[in-house]
Design an enzyme around this catalytic site. Structure first.
Site, PDB file in Angstrom:
ATOM      1  N   ASP A  31       0.852  -1.194   0.000  1.00  0.00           N
ATOM      2  CA  ASP A  31       0.000   0.000   0.000  1.00  0.00           C
ATOM      3  C   ASP A  31       0.889   1.247   0.000  1.00  0.00           C
ATOM      4  O   ASP A  31       2.050   1.198   0.403  1.00  0.00           O
ATOM      5  CB  ASP A  31      -0.896  -0.031   1.246  1.00  0.00           C
ATOM      6  N   ASP A  39      -0.236   5.139   0.856  1.00  0.00           N
ATOM      7  CA  ASP A  39      -0.434   6.146   1.902  1.00  0.00           C
ATOM      8  C   ASP A  39      -0.468   5.523   3.289  1.00  0.00           C
ATOM      9  O   ASP A  39      -1.173   4.537   3.530  1.00  0.00           O
ATOM     10  CB  ASP A  39      -1.731   6.910   1.630  1.00  0.00           C
ATOM     11  N   THR A  50      -3.047   0.244  -4.187  1.00  0.00           N
ATOM     12  CA  THR A  50      -3.496   1.489  -3.588  1.00  0.00           C
ATOM     13  C   THR A  50      -4.929   1.819  -3.973  1.00  0.00           C
ATOM     14  O   THR A  50      -5.454   1.323  -4.966  1.00  0.00           O
ATOM     15  CB  THR A  50      -2.560   2.642  -4.031  1.00  0.00           C
ATOM     16  N   GLY A  51      -5.543   2.676  -3.184  1.00  0.00           N
ATOM     17  CA  GLY A  51      -6.842   3.214  -3.543  1.00  0.00           C
ATOM     18  C   GLY A  51      -6.722   4.416  -4.456  1.00  0.00           C
ATOM     19  O   GLY A  51      -7.714   4.904  -4.996  1.00  0.00           O
ATOM     20  N   LYS A  75      -8.635  -5.224  -2.876  1.00  0.00           N
ATOM     21  CA  LYS A  75      -7.221  -5.520  -3.092  1.00  0.00           C
ATOM     22  C   LYS A  75      -6.958  -7.032  -3.116  1.00  0.00           C
ATOM     23  O   LYS A  75      -6.139  -7.506  -3.900  1.00  0.00           O
ATOM     24  CB  LYS A  75      -6.371  -4.823  -2.040  1.00  0.00           C
TER      25      LYS A  75
END
Length: 268
Positions: A10, A12, A44-45, A193
């Site tokens: 990931d 952030d 990641t988003g 994910k």
């Protein structure tokens, strides 16, 4: 433990420092993992365009998982391997429902970000993510046939109530999760994910036992549980840490590098 052939990380509050930079130690560890023959994938988003600069900084050229798993796209060639959309019927219904709530709405279509108006929330998001934001008026009236993701941004307590209500209304049809306390995210039912990792593993011939996943948030929980080695950051909530095989240091104390050094026998 067998050879780890894929590492999903990931961005952030995991790989990135609070100032949104990658430490030299993390860069060295990721480079060493790649030289050992293992694939490193950012999961990641973020939008693809917002995540790609970090992948290039790390000299990653293969697939990148964006939008919580809705998009798998290669960094170098920008080939789309997998793209899941919120269908038009559900999209309009969701947007109209959110427009009646006191929240800001981000709409993502073809790696472009649309908002109803350029308010302070949109300005902060654009500055943080370093992306262009398009102000277009009422989102539910736009002629889009599908979208990659929708995010409601607002007060965390209000979003907790909204999350409960949205699960009842849209839960059977959409993936709904919190990437931050003030972000409530909506995507295709398979846009998580862990499901992106499962799809990618099947394509690359890599099973979950040969995967490591590193994350910190609610939206990382499923991939931490899915991977053979699930790593939670020291700054992750207790529920995320409880699900992990290993709890590393915080993101501002090189937690990603420490985890990679541990499992790949690297020298700091």
């Amino acid at each position: 433990m067998g050879l780890l052939r894929l590492v999903a990380i990931d961005l952030d509050d995991t790989l990135l420092y609070p100032d949104r930079t990658i430490s030299p130690r993390a860069k060295r560890a990721i480079g060493a993992v790649q030289r050992l023959g293992s694939q490193v994938v950012l999961a990641t988003g973020r939008m693809f365009c917002a995540a790609k600069p970090f992948a290039l900084e790390l000299e990653l050229t293969g697939p990148l998982i964006a939008y919580q798993g809705a998009l798998v796209k290669t960094v170098a060639e920008e080939n789309i391997w997998r793209h899941l959309h919120i269908p038009a019927g559900q999209l309009v219904q969701l947007l109209e429902w959110l427009e009646a709530e006191p929240v800001h709405i981000n709409l993502y279509v073809d790696d472009q970000l649309y908002v109803e108006q350029m308010n302070s929330t949109a300005e902060r998001y654009a500055k943080y993510s370093r992306v262009e934001v398009k102000e277009v008026g009422r989102l539910s009236r736009l002629p889009f046939e599908a979208a990659t993701k929708v995010v409601a941004i607002g007060d965390p307590d209000r979003l907790s109530d909204l999350q409960i209500r949205s699960q009842a209304l849209f839960g059977p049809a959409l993936a709904i999760n919190r990437s931050y306390p003030h972000f409530l995210e909506f995507g295709h039912l398979e846009a998580t994910k862990s499901q992106a990792l499962a799809w990618l593993g099947e394509k690359l011939g890599i099973g979950p036992a040969a995967m490591m996943a590193i994350g910190d948030g609610e939206n990382d929980l499923d991939m931490i549980e899915y991977a053979g080695i699930g790593v939670a950051m020291g700054n992750a909530p207790a529920v995320i840490q409880a699900a992990a095989d290993f709890v590393t240091a915080t993101n501002d104390a090189d937690g990603v590098a420490i985890a990679l050094e541990k499992y790949f026998n690297l020298t700091p």
